[in-house]
Write an enzyme that holds these catalytic residues in place. Sequence first.
Site, PDB file in Angstrom:
ATOM      1  N   ARG A 128       0.854  -1.197   0.000  1.00  0.00           N
ATOM      2  CA  ARG A 128       0.000   0.000   0.000  1.00  0.00           C
ATOM      3  C   ARG A 128       0.880   1.233   0.000  1.00  0.00           C
ATOM      4  NH1 ARG A 128      -4.226   0.130   4.735  1.00  0.00           N
ATOM      5  NH2 ARG A 128      -2.481  -0.471   6.073  1.00  0.00           N
ATOM      6  N   SER A 137      -8.916 -17.451   9.768  1.00  0.00           N
ATOM      7  CA  SER A 137      -8.505 -17.207  11.152  1.00  0.00           C
ATOM      8  C   SER A 137      -9.322 -18.003  12.163  1.00  0.00           C
ATOM      9  CB  SER A 137      -8.681 -15.711  11.445  1.00  0.00           C
ATOM     10  OG  SER A 137      -8.630 -15.479  12.824  1.00  0.00           O
ATOM     11  N   GLU A 143     -10.304 -16.810  14.750  1.00  0.00           N
ATOM     12  CA  GLU A 143     -11.334 -15.893  15.261  1.00  0.00           C
ATOM     13  C   GLU A 143     -12.717 -16.272  14.731  1.00  0.00           C
ATOM     14  OE1 GLU A 143     -11.757 -12.817  17.187  1.00  0.00           O
ATOM     15  OE2 GLU A 143     -10.060 -13.818  18.099  1.00  0.00           O
ATOM     16  N   TYR A 155     -14.355  -8.185  12.245  1.00  0.00           N
ATOM     17  CA  TYR A 155     -13.206  -8.856  11.606  1.00  0.00           C
ATOM     18  C   TYR A 155     -13.530 -10.316  11.337  1.00  0.00           C
ATOM     19  CZ  TYR A 155      -8.660 -11.267  11.452  1.00  0.00           C
ATOM     20  OH  TYR A 155      -7.605 -12.083  11.107  1.00  0.00           O
ATOM     21  N   GLY A 166      -6.251  -5.116  28.821  1.00  0.00           N
ATOM     22  CA  GLY A 166      -7.675  -5.418  28.976  1.00  0.00           C
ATOM     23  C   GLY A 166      -7.878  -6.752  29.680  1.00  0.00           C
ATOM     24  N   GLU A 226     -16.112 -10.611  23.422  1.00  0.00           N
ATOM     25  CA  GLU A 226     -14.780 -11.207  23.574  1.00  0.00           C
ATOM     26  C   GLU A 226     -14.800 -12.673  23.136  1.00  0.00           C
ATOM     27  OE1 GLU A 226     -11.620 -11.448  23.507  1.00  0.00           O
ATOM     28  OE2 GLU A 226     -10.959 -10.556  25.413  1.00  0.00           O
TER      29      GLU A 226
HETATM   30  P1  NAP Z   1      -0.379  -7.835   9.847  1.00  0.00           P
HETATM   31  O1  NAP Z   1       0.996  -7.886  10.420  1.00  0.00           O
HETATM   32  O2  NAP Z   1      -1.380  -6.905  10.418  1.00  0.00           O
HETATM   33  O3  NAP Z   1      -0.208  -7.514   8.281  1.00  0.00           O
HETATM   34  C1  NAP Z   1      -1.305  -7.154   7.492  1.00  0.00           C
HETATM   35  C2  NAP Z   1      -0.807  -6.794   6.100  1.00  0.00           C
HETATM   36  O4  NAP Z   1      -1.932  -6.421   5.290  1.00  0.00           O
HETATM   37  C3  NAP Z   1       0.165  -5.612   6.068  1.00  0.00           C
HETATM   38  O5  NAP Z   1       1.133  -5.859   5.083  1.00  0.00           O
HETATM   39  C4  NAP Z   1      -0.741  -4.460   5.620  1.00  0.00           C
HETATM   40  O6  NAP Z   1      -0.051  -3.420   4.968  1.00  0.00           O
HETATM   41  C5  NAP Z   1      -1.630  -5.203   4.636  1.00  0.00           C
HETATM   42  N1  NAP Z   1      -2.865  -4.486   4.316  1.00  0.00           N
HETATM   43  C6  NAP Z   1      -3.763  -3.955   5.184  1.00  0.00           C
HETATM   44  N2  NAP Z   1      -4.772  -3.385   4.506  1.00  0.00           N
HETATM   45  C7  NAP Z   1      -4.503  -3.555   3.198  1.00  0.00           C
HETATM   46  C8  NAP Z   1      -5.159  -3.160   1.996  1.00  0.00           C
HETATM   47  N3  NAP Z   1      -6.321  -2.501   2.019  1.00  0.00           N
HETATM   48  N4  NAP Z   1      -4.593  -3.495   0.809  1.00  0.00           N
HETATM   49  C9  NAP Z   1      -3.426  -4.177   0.779  1.00  0.00           C
HETATM   50  N5  NAP Z   1      -2.748  -4.564   1.871  1.00  0.00           N
HETATM   51  C10 NAP Z   1      -3.284  -4.247   3.070  1.00  0.00           C
HETATM   52  O7  NAP Z   1      -1.046  -9.283   9.846  1.00  0.00           O
HETATM   53  P2  NAP Z   1      -0.362 -10.728  10.068  1.00  0.00           P
HETATM   54  O8  NAP Z   1      -0.333 -11.030  11.503  1.00  0.00           O
HETATM   55  O9  NAP Z   1       0.863 -10.805   9.241  1.00  0.00           O
HETATM   56  O10 NAP Z   1      -1.495 -11.659   9.447  1.00  0.00           O
HETATM   57  C11 NAP Z   1      -1.498 -12.011   8.055  1.00  0.00           C
HETATM   58  C12 NAP Z   1      -2.894 -12.457   7.660  1.00  0.00           C
HETATM   59  O11 NAP Z   1      -3.276 -13.596   8.437  1.00  0.00           O
HETATM   60  C13 NAP Z   1      -3.997 -11.442   7.891  1.00  0.00           C
HETATM   61  O12 NAP Z   1      -4.956 -11.612   6.879  1.00  0.00           O
HETATM   62  C14 NAP Z   1      -4.595 -11.835   9.229  1.00  0.00           C
HETATM   63  O13 NAP Z   1      -5.928 -11.392   9.311  1.00  0.00           O
HETATM   64  C15 NAP Z   1      -4.478 -13.333   9.144  1.00  0.00           C
HETATM   65  N6  NAP Z   1      -4.333 -14.054  10.398  1.00  0.00           N
HETATM   66  C16 NAP Z   1      -3.386 -13.699  11.298  1.00  0.00           C
HETATM   67  C17 NAP Z   1      -3.209 -14.417  12.456  1.00  0.00           C
HETATM   68  C18 NAP Z   1      -2.159 -14.062  13.461  1.00  0.00           C
HETATM   69  O14 NAP Z   1      -2.249 -14.547  14.601  1.00  0.00           O
HETATM   70  N7  NAP Z   1      -1.152 -13.297  13.110  1.00  0.00           N
HETATM   71  C19 NAP Z   1      -4.023 -15.550  12.698  1.00  0.00           C
HETATM   72  C20 NAP Z   1      -4.972 -15.896  11.749  1.00  0.00           C
HETATM   73  C21 NAP Z   1      -5.115 -15.152  10.582  1.00  0.00           C
HETATM   74  P3  NAP Z   1       0.598  -2.180   5.801  1.00  0.00           P
HETATM   75  O15 NAP Z   1       1.972  -2.660   6.205  1.00  0.00           O
HETATM   76  O16 NAP Z   1       0.616  -1.085   4.789  1.00  0.00           O
HETATM   77  O17 NAP Z   1      -0.288  -1.920   6.977  1.00  0.00           O
HETATM   78  O1  G4F Z   2      -3.404 -10.083  20.543  1.00  0.00           O
HETATM   79  P1  G4F Z   2      -4.834  -9.865  20.276  1.00  0.00           P
HETATM   80  O2  G4F Z   2      -5.258  -8.509  19.839  1.00  0.00           O
HETATM   81  O3  G4F Z   2      -5.253 -10.971  19.201  1.00  0.00           O
HETATM   82  P2  G4F Z   2      -6.676 -11.561  18.750  1.00  0.00           P
HETATM   83  O4  G4F Z   2      -7.782 -10.640  19.058  1.00  0.00           O
HETATM   84  O5  G4F Z   2      -6.762 -12.939  19.289  1.00  0.00           O
HETATM   85  O6  G4F Z   2      -6.504 -11.580  17.166  1.00  0.00           O
HETATM   86  C1  G4F Z   2      -5.299 -12.050  16.553  1.00  0.00           C
HETATM   87  O7  G4F Z   2      -5.395 -13.429  16.338  1.00  0.00           O
HETATM   88  C2  G4F Z   2      -6.409 -13.837  15.398  1.00  0.00           C
HETATM   89  C3  G4F Z   2      -6.368 -15.353  15.311  1.00  0.00           C
HETATM   90  O8  G4F Z   2      -7.206 -15.914  16.293  1.00  0.00           O
HETATM   91  C4  G4F Z   2      -6.129 -13.179  14.073  1.00  0.00           C
HETATM   92  F1  G4F Z   2      -7.046 -13.587  13.157  1.00  0.00           F
HETATM   93  C5  G4F Z   2      -6.149 -11.676  14.224  1.00  0.00           C
HETATM   94  O9  G4F Z   2      -5.815 -11.080  12.972  1.00  0.00           O
HETATM   95  C6  G4F Z   2      -5.115 -11.267  15.246  1.00  0.00           C
HETATM   96  O10 G4F Z   2      -3.838 -11.560  14.727  1.00  0.00           O
HETATM   97  O11 G4F Z   2      -5.698 -10.235  21.555  1.00  0.00           O
HETATM   98  C7  G4F Z   2      -5.566 -11.489  22.194  1.00  0.00           C
HETATM   99  C8  G4F Z   2      -6.344 -11.468  23.506  1.00  0.00           C
HETATM  100  C9  G4F Z   2      -7.783 -10.956  23.353  1.00  0.00           C
HETATM  101  O12 G4F Z   2      -8.638 -11.786  24.096  1.00  0.00           O
HETATM  102  C10 G4F Z   2      -7.763  -9.573  23.977  1.00  0.00           C
HETATM  103  O13 G4F Z   2      -8.996  -9.166  24.560  1.00  0.00           O
HETATM  104  O14 G4F Z   2      -5.701 -10.545  24.397  1.00  0.00           O
HETATM  105  C11 G4F Z   2      -6.696  -9.764  25.038  1.00  0.00           C
HETATM  106  N1  G4F Z   2      -6.083  -8.489  25.462  1.00  0.00           N
HETATM  107  C12 G4F Z   2      -5.979  -8.095  26.761  1.00  0.00           C
HETATM  108  N2  G4F Z   2      -5.426  -6.891  26.822  1.00  0.00           N
HETATM  109  C13 G4F Z   2      -5.582  -7.528  24.675  1.00  0.00           C
HETATM  110  C14 G4F Z   2      -5.161  -6.514  25.537  1.00  0.00           C
HETATM  111  N3  G4F Z   2      -5.418  -7.457  23.348  1.00  0.00           N
HETATM  112  C15 G4F Z   2      -4.842  -6.339  22.829  1.00  0.00           C
HETATM  113  N4  G4F Z   2      -4.639  -6.256  21.488  1.00  0.00           N
HETATM  114  N5  G4F Z   2      -4.436  -5.301  23.640  1.00  0.00           N
HETATM  115  C16 G4F Z   2      -4.583  -5.343  24.994  1.00  0.00           C
HETATM  116  O15 G4F Z   2      -4.220  -4.400  25.691  1.00  0.00           O
END
Ligand code: NAP
Ligand code: G4F
Length: 339
Positions: A34, A132, A134, A156, A218, A288
């Site tokens: 982007r 995900s 989620e 989401y 949180g 949650e």
């Molecule tokens: P991330 O670090 O938040 O990276 C998201 C990426 O998407 C970044 O490169 C961001 O670009 C890009 N992006 C956001 N909006 C966009 C748009 N409108 N057009 C093009 N690119 C865009 O996420 P991640 O943790 O690497 O996760 C990768 C994928 O797996 C995501 O789809 C997430 O929802 C999914 N996922 C993640 C987890 C997890 O635990 N990490 C678990 C399950 C699924 P910028 O750098 O410009 O922001």
């Molecule tokens: O780290 P989190 O924000 O991750 P969450 O909501 O589980 O989502 C991540 O994992 C998903 C896969 O299950 C992905 F699809 C998604 O894109 C993302 O990568 O929060 C984890 C937990 C939640 O229950 C949240 O309520 O941590 C709790 N939490 C407590 N305090 C907090 C905080 N989360 C965040 N971000 N910030 C806090 O201060």
Amino acid sequence: MSKSALITGITGQDGSYLAELLLEKGYTVHGLVRRSSTFSTERIDHIYRDPHEKTQMYLHYGDLTDGQALTNLTLDVEPDEIYNLGAQSHVRVSFDQPVYTLQTVGVGALNVLEAARLLNKRKPVRVYQASSSEMFGDVIETPQKETTPFRPQSPYACAKVYAFHQTINYRESYDLFACNGILFNHESERRGETFVTRKITRAAGRIKMGLQKKLYLGNLDAKRDWGYAKDYVKAMWLILQQEQPEDFVIATGETQTVRSFLELVFQQLDLDYRDYVEIDPRYFRPAEVELLLGDPSKAKEKLGWTAETDLRELARIMTEHDLELARREAHAENYVTSK
Ligand code: NAP
Ligand code: G4F
């Protein structure tokens, strides 16, 4: 002939590790980036900019919401594989920006599938959709597996459910090799700093170095199945190397509370988290997801994939990395004040 891949979300946590993995495997890698007013390529600069490395990596401006440009790019570079990792990926933020989240996560995935459908008429292409855990939301059964019904609890998660079903729809309607990886939470030293694990390791390092006094969080009782992102991108690749397109749960099979992760991290730095952590209701969510625990047996059986890094090791990697970052911050601060 070496293979080529197009990665959306290449500047994110997973995109950067996947790009490294594919380059190691000899792929030509194309990434969608982007445009922003400051550079967003910090996580991939080391593979993109090093003039001594013969990396076959190309970055292209684009946005998941711009379907026409995405199709043009896809038809232009003709990738063998497309990994759709781009997303507004923050669950809490999706409550503030539900429409934008749907546009990037839901419509964005549809745009990728449409581009792939058109390319597939010309040459075979395989699509990985970043689904995900989620989507399981208010879980109906534990542990969650490929057959567990979804009960999404956020804008989401609803958008991811839409993308999940469209991926299957394109597989069944157009004979497209399109697969969902249903990944449980995975973290790393490259994790965005507003996700809870990284927020904790960043704060712990800064507290240790005297740069921060408090950490506001949180819900500490939520349970997550946390793995290491480096392990998880291997599963993404394996999913697209199968003979038949299928969906897979990718998880460790262990779950822990946010509080346990806090304890692990602070103990490593000889600190007691209770002296520093305060609860701030701003970080609670309208709904949650209390418990996520994945059953990765199908991935083990069919992909030969298992998580290699347990939570203690993950916490150690992230804590050490962020302590070093805090040390550098402290030195920079001392340097400025002593000038
Ligand atoms: P991330 O670090 O938040 O990276 C998201 C990426 O998407 C970044 O490169 C961001 O670009 C890009 N992006 C956001 N909006 C966009 C748009 N409108 N057009 C093009 N690119 C865009 O996420 P991640 O943790 O690497 O996760 C990768 C994928 O797996 C995501 O789809 C997430 O929802 C999914 N996922 C993640 C987890 C997890 O635990 N990490 C678990 C399950 C699924 P910028 O750098 O410009 O922001
Ligand atoms: O780290 P989190 O924000 O991750 P969450 O909501 O589980 O989502 C991540 O994992 C998903 C896969 O299950 C992905 F699809 C998604 O894109 C993302 O990568 O929060 C984890 C937990 C939640 O229950 C949240 O309520 O941590 C709790 N939490 C407590 N305090 C907090 C905080 N989360 C965040 N971000 N910030 C806090 O201060």
